[in-house]
Motif scaffolding. Structure first.
Motif, mmCIF file in Angstrom:
data_model
loop_
_atom_site.group_PDB
_atom_site.id
_atom_site.type_symbol
_atom_site.label_atom_id
_atom_site.label_comp_id
_atom_site.label_asym_id
_atom_site.label_seq_id
_atom_site.Cartn_x
_atom_site.Cartn_y
_atom_site.Cartn_z
ATOM 1 N N LEU A 241 44.977 48.375 81.076
ATOM 2 C CA LEU A 241 45.309 47.481 82.194
ATOM 3 C C LEU A 241 44.080 46.846 82.826
ATOM 4 O O LEU A 241 44.196 45.845 83.533
ATOM 5 C CB LEU A 241 46.090 48.259 83.262
ATOM 6 N N GLY A 242 42.913 47.423 82.605
ATOM 7 C CA GLY A 242 41.712 46.856 83.200
ATOM 8 C C GLY A 242 40.584 47.867 83.245
ATOM 9 O O GLY A 242 40.638 48.924 82.602
ATOM 10 N N LEU A 243 39.564 47.542 84.033
ATOM 11 C CA LEU A 243 38.409 48.407 84.232
ATOM 12 C C LEU A 243 38.604 49.198 85.525
ATOM 13 O O LEU A 243 39.513 48.921 86.306
ATOM 14 C CB LEU A 243 37.131 47.570 84.326
ATOM 15 N N ALA A 244 37.730 50.169 85.760
ATOM 16 C CA ALA A 244 37.776 50.917 87.013
ATOM 17 C C ALA A 244 36.387 51.412 87.363
ATOM 18 O O ALA A 244 35.554 51.644 86.482
ATOM 19 C CB ALA A 244 38.752 52.096 86.923
ATOM 20 N N LEU A 245 36.146 51.542 88.656
ATOM 21 C CA LEU A 245 34.938 52.165 89.176
ATOM 22 C C LEU A 245 35.348 53.546 89.667
ATOM 23 O O LEU A 245 36.105 53.675 90.636
ATOM 24 C CB LEU A 245 34.340 51.332 90.314
ATOM 25 N N LEU A 246 34.853 54.578 89.001
ATOM 26 C CA LEU A 246 35.321 55.934 89.249
ATOM 27 C C LEU A 246 34.153 56.914 89.360
ATOM 28 O O LEU A 246 33.106 56.707 88.730
ATOM 29 C CB LEU A 246 36.240 56.398 88.115
ATOM 30 N N PRO A 247 34.316 57.991 90.139
ATOM 31 C CA PRO A 247 33.294 59.043 90.148
ATOM 32 C C PRO A 247 33.134 59.624 88.749
ATOM 33 O O PRO A 247 34.128 59.889 88.064
ATOM 34 C CB PRO A 247 33.868 60.077 91.118
ATOM 35 N N ARG A 248 31.898 59.806 88.331
ATOM 36 C CA ARG A 248 31.659 60.318 86.984
ATOM 37 C C ARG A 248 32.294 61.701 86.799
ATOM 38 O O ARG A 248 32.804 62.017 85.726
ATOM 39 C CB ARG A 248 30.156 60.389 86.716
ATOM 40 N N HIS A 249 32.287 62.518 87.868
ATOM 41 C CA HIS A 249 32.905 63.841 87.770
ATOM 42 C C HIS A 249 34.384 63.745 87.419
ATOM 43 O O HIS A 249 34.928 64.624 86.746
ATOM 44 C CB HIS A 249 32.758 64.598 89.101
ATOM 45 N N ALA A 250 35.037 62.686 87.899
ATOM 46 C CA ALA A 250 36.485 62.578 87.725
ATOM 47 C C ALA A 250 36.878 62.266 86.287
ATOM 48 O O ALA A 250 38.015 62.516 85.887
ATOM 49 C CB ALA A 250 37.047 61.509 88.661
ATOM 50 N N VAL A 251 35.966 61.691 85.520
ATOM 51 C CA VAL A 251 36.318 61.254 84.156
ATOM 52 C C VAL A 251 35.416 61.898 83.110
ATOM 53 O O VAL A 251 35.316 61.411 81.988
ATOM 54 C CB VAL A 251 36.250 59.715 84.028
ATOM 55 N N ARG A 252 34.784 63.009 83.449
ATOM 56 C CA ARG A 252 33.819 63.602 82.516
ATOM 57 C C ARG A 252 34.483 64.023 81.205
ATOM 58 O O ARG A 252 33.893 63.872 80.139
ATOM 59 C CB ARG A 252 33.114 64.790 83.166
ATOM 60 N N ARG A 253 35.713 64.533 81.264
ATOM 61 C CA ARG A 253 36.371 64.972 80.030
ATOM 62 C C ARG A 253 36.741 63.772 79.163
ATOM 63 O O ARG A 253 36.593 63.817 77.937
ATOM 64 C CB ARG A 253 37.614 65.803 80.368
ATOM 65 N N GLU A 254 37.220 62.701 79.791
ATOM 66 C CA GLU A 254 37.576 61.496 79.035
ATOM 67 C C GLU A 254 36.334 60.858 78.407
ATOM 68 O O GLU A 254 36.397 60.345 77.283
ATOM 69 C CB GLU A 254 38.278 60.488 79.950
ATOM 70 N N LEU A 255 35.204 60.919 79.109
ATOM 71 C CA LEU A 255 33.962 60.394 78.542
ATOM 72 C C LEU A 255 33.496 61.260 77.370
ATOM 73 O O LEU A 255 33.038 60.744 76.347
ATOM 74 C CB LEU A 255 32.874 60.341 79.622
ATOM 75 N N ALA A 256 33.614 62.575 77.555
ATOM 76 C CA ALA A 256 33.120 63.484 76.526
ATOM 77 C C ALA A 256 33.897 63.364 75.224
ATOM 78 O O ALA A 256 33.317 63.448 74.130
ATOM 79 C CB ALA A 256 33.185 64.920 77.036
ATOM 80 N N CYS A 257 35.212 63.153 75.319
ATOM 81 C CA CYS A 257 36.016 63.074 74.093
ATOM 82 C C CYS A 257 36.113 61.651 73.545
ATOM 83 O O CYS A 257 36.728 61.426 72.502
ATOM 84 C CB CYS A 257 37.417 63.636 74.346
ATOM 85 N N GLY A 258 35.506 60.693 74.234
ATOM 86 C CA GLY A 258 35.498 59.323 73.739
ATOM 87 C C GLY A 258 36.707 58.496 74.133
ATOM 88 O O GLY A 258 36.844 57.346 73.703
ATOM 89 N N ALA A 259 37.603 59.053 74.981
ATOM 90 C CA ALA A 259 38.774 58.282 75.404
ATOM 91 C C ALA A 259 38.383 57.140 76.335
ATOM 92 O O ALA A 259 39.040 56.095 76.367
ATOM 93 C CB ALA A 259 39.781 59.199 76.095
ATOM 94 N N LEU A 260 37.294 57.343 77.117
ATOM 95 C CA LEU A 260 36.750 56.303 77.986
ATOM 96 C C LEU A 260 35.279 56.098 77.662
ATOM 97 O O LEU A 260 34.600 56.990 77.142
ATOM 98 C CB LEU A 260 36.902 56.685 79.459
ATOM 99 N N HIS A 261 34.800 54.915 78.004
ATOM 100 C CA HIS A 261 33.403 54.555 77.747
ATOM 101 C C HIS A 261 32.763 54.141 79.064
ATOM 102 O O HIS A 261 33.336 53.347 79.817
ATOM 103 C CB HIS A 261 33.332 53.409 76.743
ATOM 104 N N GLU A 262 31.579 54.693 79.354
ATOM 105 C CA GLU A 262 30.841 54.277 80.547
ATOM 106 C C GLU A 262 30.084 52.990 80.241
ATOM 107 O O GLU A 262 29.265 52.941 79.313
ATOM 108 C CB GLU A 262 29.868 55.363 81.005
ATOM 109 N N LEU A 263 30.365 51.952 80.995
ATOM 110 C CA LEU A 263 29.727 50.654 80.760
ATOM 111 C C LEU A 263 28.300 50.666 81.310
ATOM 112 O O LEU A 263 28.055 51.160 82.416
ATOM 113 C CB LEU A 263 30.541 49.543 81.424
ATOM 114 N N PRO A 264 27.343 50.090 80.552
ATOM 115 C CA PRO A 264 25.935 50.114 80.969
ATOM 116 C C PRO A 264 25.633 49.005 81.987
ATOM 117 O O PRO A 264 24.999 47.999 81.675
ATOM 118 C CB PRO A 264 25.193 49.876 79.642
ATOM 119 N N VAL A 265 26.093 49.187 83.215
ATOM 120 C CA VAL A 265 25.929 48.188 84.269
ATOM 121 C C VAL A 265 24.629 48.452 85.013
ATOM 122 O O VAL A 265 24.398 49.577 85.496
ATOM 123 C CB VAL A 265 27.127 48.219 85.236
ATOM 124 N N ALA A 266 23.802 47.428 85.132
ATOM 125 C CA ALA A 266 22.466 47.599 85.709
ATOM 126 C C ALA A 266 22.515 48.105 87.151
ATOM 127 O O ALA A 266 21.676 48.906 87.567
ATOM 128 C CB ALA A 266 21.706 46.270 85.645
#
Length: 314
Positions: A241-266
Protein backbone atom coordinates in the motif's frame (compact mmCIF):
# COMPACT_ATOMS: atom_id res chain seq x y z
CA UNK A 1 -13.78 16.23 58.29
CA UNK A 2 -17.41 15.11 58.20
CA UNK A 3 -17.93 11.98 60.31
CA UNK A 4 -19.95 10.41 57.48
CA UNK A 5 -16.80 10.18 55.35
CA UNK A 6 -15.11 8.10 58.04
CA UNK A 7 -17.83 5.47 57.65
CA UNK A 8 -16.81 4.73 54.05
CA UNK A 9 -15.20 1.32 53.67
CA UNK A 10 -12.33 0.25 51.47
CA UNK A 11 -14.65 -2.33 49.94
CA UNK A 12 -17.09 0.38 48.90
CA UNK A 13 -14.27 2.35 47.32
CA UNK A 14 -13.05 -0.75 45.48
CA UNK A 15 -16.54 -1.31 44.07
CA UNK A 16 -16.82 2.37 43.16
CA UNK A 17 -13.54 2.23 41.25
CA UNK A 18 -14.70 -0.90 39.42
CA UNK A 19 -17.90 0.89 38.34
CA UNK A 20 -15.82 3.87 37.19
CA UNK A 21 -13.47 1.64 35.21
CA UNK A 22 -16.27 -0.19 33.39
CA UNK A 23 -18.89 2.60 33.37
CA UNK A 24 -21.34 -0.20 34.13
CA UNK A 25 -22.82 -1.71 37.30
CA UNK A 26 -23.25 -5.11 35.68
CA UNK A 27 -19.69 -5.39 34.35
CA UNK A 28 -18.31 -4.14 37.67
CA UNK A 29 -20.38 -6.80 39.44
CA UNK A 30 -18.88 -9.48 37.20
CA UNK A 31 -15.36 -8.28 38.00
CA UNK A 32 -15.86 -8.41 41.78
CA UNK A 33 -18.05 -11.56 41.78
CA UNK A 34 -21.15 -9.87 43.20
CA UNK A 35 -24.67 -9.40 41.91
CA UNK A 36 -25.62 -6.15 40.21
CA UNK A 37 -28.18 -5.28 42.95
CA UNK A 38 -25.45 -5.72 45.59
CA UNK A 39 -23.15 -3.30 43.75
CA UNK A 40 -26.02 -0.83 43.22
CA UNK A 41 -26.84 -0.95 46.94
CA UNK A 42 -23.23 -0.25 47.90
CA UNK A 43 -23.13 2.72 45.51
CA UNK A 44 -26.37 4.15 46.97
CA UNK A 45 -24.94 3.84 50.47
CA UNK A 46 -21.73 5.51 49.33
CA UNK A 47 -23.71 8.39 47.81
CA UNK A 48 -25.56 8.81 51.12
CA UNK A 49 -22.24 9.10 52.95
CA UNK A 50 -20.89 11.55 50.38
CA UNK A 51 -24.13 13.50 50.39
CA UNK A 52 -24.17 13.91 46.60
CA UNK A 53 -24.79 11.70 43.55
CA UNK A 54 -21.69 10.09 42.12
CA UNK A 55 -23.08 9.14 38.70
CA UNK A 56 -25.40 10.58 36.06
CA UNK A 57 -27.10 8.69 33.27
CA UNK A 58 -26.89 10.64 30.00
CA UNK A 59 -28.09 8.93 26.84
CA UNK A 60 -28.12 5.55 28.62
CA UNK A 61 -24.44 6.01 29.49
CA UNK A 62 -22.97 6.29 32.97
CA UNK A 63 -21.02 9.48 33.63
CA UNK A 64 -19.19 10.67 36.74
CA UNK A 65 -20.53 13.74 38.49
CA UNK A 66 -18.14 16.36 39.84
CA UNK A 67 -18.38 14.67 43.26
CA UNK A 68 -17.72 11.29 41.68
CA UNK A 69 -14.66 12.60 39.89
CA UNK A 70 -13.33 14.05 43.17
CA UNK A 71 -13.91 10.72 44.94
CA UNK A 72 -12.18 8.81 42.15
CA UNK A 73 -9.06 10.96 42.50
CA UNK A 74 -9.09 10.72 46.28
CA UNK A 75 -9.57 6.94 46.23
CA UNK A 76 -6.69 6.62 43.78
CA UNK A 77 -4.48 8.52 46.20
CA UNK A 78 -5.65 6.36 49.09
CA UNK A 79 -5.04 3.01 47.37
CA UNK A 80 -1.72 4.31 46.08
CA UNK A 81 -0.65 5.09 49.64
CA UNK A 82 -1.77 1.65 50.81
CA UNK A 83 0.20 0.02 48.00
CA UNK A 84 3.21 2.10 49.00
CA UNK A 85 2.76 1.03 52.63
CA UNK A 86 2.67 -2.62 51.58
CA UNK A 87 5.89 -2.14 49.62
CA UNK A 88 7.57 -0.37 52.55
CA UNK A 89 6.59 -3.17 54.92
CA UNK A 90 8.00 -5.69 52.46
CA UNK A 91 11.18 -3.61 52.26
CA UNK A 92 11.46 -3.73 56.05
CA UNK A 93 11.25 -7.53 55.79
CA UNK A 94 14.25 -7.38 53.48
CA UNK A 95 12.59 -7.84 50.08
CA UNK A 96 11.14 -5.43 47.54
CA UNK A 97 7.60 -6.49 46.66
CA UNK A 98 4.65 -4.90 44.90
CA UNK A 99 3.45 -3.88 41.48
CA UNK A 100 4.94 -1.37 39.07
CA UNK A 101 2.25 0.48 37.12
CA UNK A 102 3.83 1.63 33.86
CA UNK A 103 2.25 3.41 30.88
CA UNK A 104 4.27 3.53 27.66
CA UNK A 105 3.91 4.91 24.17
CA UNK A 106 3.39 2.15 21.63
CA UNK A 107 6.82 2.71 20.06
CA UNK A 108 8.41 1.51 23.32
CA UNK A 109 6.31 -1.63 23.80
CA UNK A 110 8.83 -3.86 22.06
CA UNK A 111 11.75 -2.91 24.30
CA UNK A 112 10.10 -2.29 27.68
CA UNK A 113 9.34 -5.97 28.45
CA UNK A 114 13.05 -6.73 28.01
CA UNK A 115 13.92 -3.78 30.25
CA UNK A 116 11.52 -4.93 32.97
CA UNK A 117 12.83 -8.50 32.70
CA UNK A 118 16.34 -7.21 33.45
CA UNK A 119 14.98 -5.24 36.41
CA UNK A 120 13.08 -8.29 37.69
CA UNK A 121 16.28 -10.32 37.79
CA UNK A 122 17.26 -8.07 40.69
CA UNK A 123 13.77 -7.83 42.19
CA UNK A 124 11.97 -11.11 41.39
CA UNK A 125 8.95 -10.37 43.61
CA UNK A 126 7.92 -7.25 41.70
CA UNK A 127 5.03 -7.57 39.24
CA UNK A 128 4.12 -5.35 36.32
CA UNK A 129 0.96 -3.63 35.11
CA UNK A 130 1.78 -2.35 31.63
CA UNK A 131 -0.50 -0.05 29.62
CA UNK A 132 0.43 0.58 25.98
CA UNK A 133 -1.19 3.52 24.20
CA UNK A 134 -0.42 6.51 21.99
CA UNK A 135 1.20 9.78 23.00
CA UNK A 136 -2.05 11.70 23.53
CA UNK A 137 -3.43 9.02 25.86
CA UNK A 138 -0.16 8.85 27.78
CA UNK A 139 -0.44 12.60 28.41
CA UNK A 140 -4.00 12.14 29.69
CA UNK A 141 -2.86 9.38 32.03
CA UNK A 142 -0.03 11.63 33.22
CA UNK A 143 -2.49 14.44 34.02
CA UNK A 144 -4.80 12.00 35.84
CA UNK A 145 -1.88 10.53 37.84
CA UNK A 146 -2.95 7.01 36.89
CA UNK A 147 0.48 5.36 36.75
CA UNK A 148 3.65 5.12 38.80
CA UNK A 149 5.87 6.03 35.84
CA UNK A 150 5.48 6.70 32.13
CA UNK A 151 7.72 6.21 29.12
CA UNK A 152 7.38 8.69 26.28
CA UNK A 153 9.55 10.34 23.67
CA UNK A 154 8.19 13.90 23.62
CA UNK A 155 8.11 15.23 27.18
CA UNK A 156 5.81 18.25 27.57
CA UNK A 157 7.69 21.37 28.60
CA UNK A 158 4.70 23.10 30.23
CA UNK A 159 4.53 20.73 33.21
CA UNK A 160 6.78 20.29 36.23
CA UNK A 161 8.12 16.84 35.38
CA UNK A 162 11.09 14.73 36.34
CA UNK A 163 12.30 12.91 33.24
CA UNK A 164 15.19 10.65 32.43
CA UNK A 165 16.24 10.03 28.80
CA UNK A 166 17.62 6.51 28.63
CA UNK A 167 17.66 5.15 25.05
CA UNK A 168 17.45 6.29 21.44
CA UNK A 169 14.39 5.35 19.39
CA UNK A 170 15.53 5.43 15.72
CA UNK A 171 12.79 5.92 13.10
CA UNK A 172 13.53 4.61 9.62
CA UNK A 173 11.81 4.38 6.22
CA UNK A 174 10.71 0.90 5.14
CA UNK A 175 9.37 -0.63 1.93
CA UNK A 176 8.66 -4.14 0.62
CA UNK A 177 11.81 -5.67 -0.93
CA UNK A 178 10.37 -5.55 -4.47
CA UNK A 179 9.74 -1.79 -4.29
CA UNK A 180 11.62 0.25 -6.97
CA UNK A 181 13.30 2.40 -4.30
CA UNK A 182 15.03 -0.62 -2.78
CA UNK A 183 17.46 -0.75 -5.70
CA UNK A 184 18.69 2.80 -5.04
CA UNK A 185 22.08 3.27 -3.44
CA UNK A 186 21.06 6.45 -1.64
CA UNK A 187 17.89 8.49 -1.34
CA UNK A 188 16.69 11.81 -0.01
CA UNK A 189 13.55 12.18 2.06
CA UNK A 190 12.10 14.27 -0.78
CA UNK A 191 12.38 11.32 -3.18
CA UNK A 192 10.02 9.28 -1.01
CA UNK A 193 7.17 11.77 -1.44
CA UNK A 194 6.21 10.37 -4.85
CA UNK A 195 4.84 7.29 -3.06
CA UNK A 196 1.94 6.87 -0.64
CA UNK A 197 2.92 7.05 3.04
CA UNK A 198 1.18 5.01 5.73
CA UNK A 199 0.78 7.12 8.88
CA UNK A 200 -0.47 6.55 12.42
CA UNK A 201 -3.67 7.98 13.90
CA UNK A 202 -3.90 11.52 15.25
CA UNK A 203 -2.46 11.56 18.78
CA UNK A 204 0.46 9.28 17.93
CA UNK A 205 3.83 10.63 19.04
CA UNK A 206 5.62 8.89 16.17
CA UNK A 207 3.25 10.49 13.66
CA UNK A 208 3.74 13.94 15.18
CA UNK A 209 7.52 13.59 15.25
CA UNK A 210 7.61 12.40 11.63
CA UNK A 211 5.28 15.16 10.42
CA UNK A 212 7.35 17.83 12.20
CA UNK A 213 10.58 16.41 10.79
CA UNK A 214 9.26 16.10 7.23
CA UNK A 215 7.94 19.66 7.40
CA UNK A 216 11.35 20.83 8.60
CA UNK A 217 12.99 19.02 5.65
CA UNK A 218 10.31 20.32 3.23
CA UNK A 219 9.28 16.77 2.34
CA UNK A 220 5.50 16.84 1.85
CA UNK A 221 3.61 13.60 1.15
CA UNK A 222 0.48 14.33 -0.92
CA UNK A 223 -0.78 10.75 -0.55
CA UNK A 224 -1.24 9.35 2.95
CA UNK A 225 -3.19 6.42 4.38
CA UNK A 226 -4.04 6.51 8.09
CA UNK A 227 -3.59 3.25 10.01
CA UNK A 228 -4.30 2.93 13.73
CA UNK A 229 -1.26 0.92 14.83
CA UNK A 230 2.36 0.18 13.98
CA UNK A 231 1.37 -3.41 13.25
CA UNK A 232 -1.21 -2.11 10.78
CA UNK A 233 1.39 0.12 9.14
CA UNK A 234 3.75 -2.82 8.83
CA UNK A 235 1.07 -5.04 7.27
CA UNK A 236 0.10 -2.22 4.90
CA UNK A 237 3.69 -1.93 3.68
CA UNK A 238 3.89 -5.70 3.27
CA UNK A 239 0.67 -5.53 1.22
CA UNK A 240 2.20 -2.93 -1.09
CA UNK A 241 0.00 0.00 0.00
CA UNK A 242 2.94 2.35 0.41
CA UNK A 243 5.97 3.28 2.50
CA UNK A 244 6.13 3.92 6.24
CA UNK A 245 8.32 5.66 8.77
CA UNK A 246 8.58 3.26 11.69
CA UNK A 247 10.73 2.69 14.79
CA UNK A 248 13.47 0.24 13.88
CA UNK A 249 12.66 -1.81 17.00
CA UNK A 250 9.12 -2.32 15.75
CA UNK A 251 10.16 -3.96 12.47
CA UNK A 252 13.41 -5.69 13.41
CA UNK A 253 12.03 -9.18 12.70
CA UNK A 254 10.62 -8.17 9.31
CA UNK A 255 13.96 -6.57 8.41
CA UNK A 256 15.91 -9.61 9.56
CA UNK A 257 13.89 -12.08 7.49
CA UNK A 258 13.84 -9.84 4.42
CA UNK A 259 10.08 -9.17 4.45
CA UNK A 260 10.83 -5.42 4.71
CA UNK A 261 13.73 -3.34 3.45
CA UNK A 262 15.20 -0.30 5.20
CA UNK A 263 15.55 2.47 2.63
CA UNK A 264 18.94 4.28 2.62
CA UNK A 265 17.58 7.80 3.23
CA UNK A 266 20.27 10.39 3.94
CA UNK A 267 18.16 12.29 6.49
CA UNK A 268 17.26 9.15 8.45
CA UNK A 269 17.14 7.63 10.97
CA UNK A 270 15.26 10.25 12.93
CA UNK A 271 16.56 9.85 16.48
CA UNK A 272 14.35 10.49 19.48
CA UNK A 273 14.99 9.50 23.09
CA UNK A 274 12.68 7.43 25.22
CA UNK A 275 12.28 9.09 28.60
CA UNK A 276 11.12 7.78 31.95
CA UNK A 277 8.74 10.40 33.37
CA UNK A 278 6.81 11.29 36.51
CA UNK A 279 5.46 14.53 38.01
CA UNK A 280 8.16 16.13 40.14
CA UNK A 281 5.77 16.40 43.10
CA UNK A 282 4.65 12.75 42.89
CA UNK A 283 5.37 10.49 45.85
CA UNK A 284 6.95 7.44 44.24
CA UNK A 285 6.37 4.00 45.71
CA UNK A 286 9.46 1.97 46.71
CA UNK A 287 9.03 -0.16 43.57
CA UNK A 288 8.81 2.92 41.33
CA UNK A 289 11.85 4.44 43.07
CA UNK A 290 13.79 1.22 42.50
CA UNK A 291 12.85 1.07 38.81
CA UNK A 292 13.76 4.73 38.26
CA UNK A 293 17.11 4.18 39.97
CA UNK A 294 17.70 1.02 37.93
CA UNK A 295 17.16 2.86 34.63
CA UNK A 296 19.31 5.78 35.82
CA UNK A 297 22.21 3.70 37.09
CA UNK A 298 22.29 0.75 34.64
CA UNK A 299 22.98 2.63 31.39
CA UNK A 300 25.66 0.19 30.29
CA UNK A 301 23.38 -2.79 30.88
CA UNK A 302 20.50 -1.06 29.06
CA UNK A 303 22.71 -0.26 26.07
CA UNK A 304 23.91 -3.88 25.93
CA UNK A 305 20.32 -5.05 26.14
CA UNK A 306 19.28 -2.67 23.36
CA UNK A 307 22.14 -3.87 21.17
CA UNK A 308 21.16 -7.50 21.66
CA UNK A 309 17.51 -6.63 21.15
CA UNK A 310 18.31 -4.93 17.84
CA UNK A 311 20.37 -7.81 16.49
CA UNK A 312 18.83 -9.56 13.47
CA UNK A 313 16.75 -12.61 14.29
CA UNK A 314 16.33 -15.64 12.13
Amino acid sequence: MRKALLRMTLRQLQLFRAVCAHRSYSRAAEEVALTQPAVSLQMRQLEELIGQPLFDYVGKKLHLTEAGDALLRASGDLFGRLESLDMQLADLRGSLQGQLSLAVESSAKYFVPHLFAAFRQQYPEVSLQLVVTNHAQVLRRLSANRDDLLIMSQVPSDQDLEFLPFLNNPIIAVAPPEHPLCSCGSLSLQELTAWPLLIREAGSGTRQACEDYCHQKRAHFPQTLEVGSMEGQCEGVLAGLGLALLPRHAVRRELACGALHELPVAELPLLRSWCLVHPRSKHLSPVAQAFFAFVRDQRSLINQLAQRFAEPTA
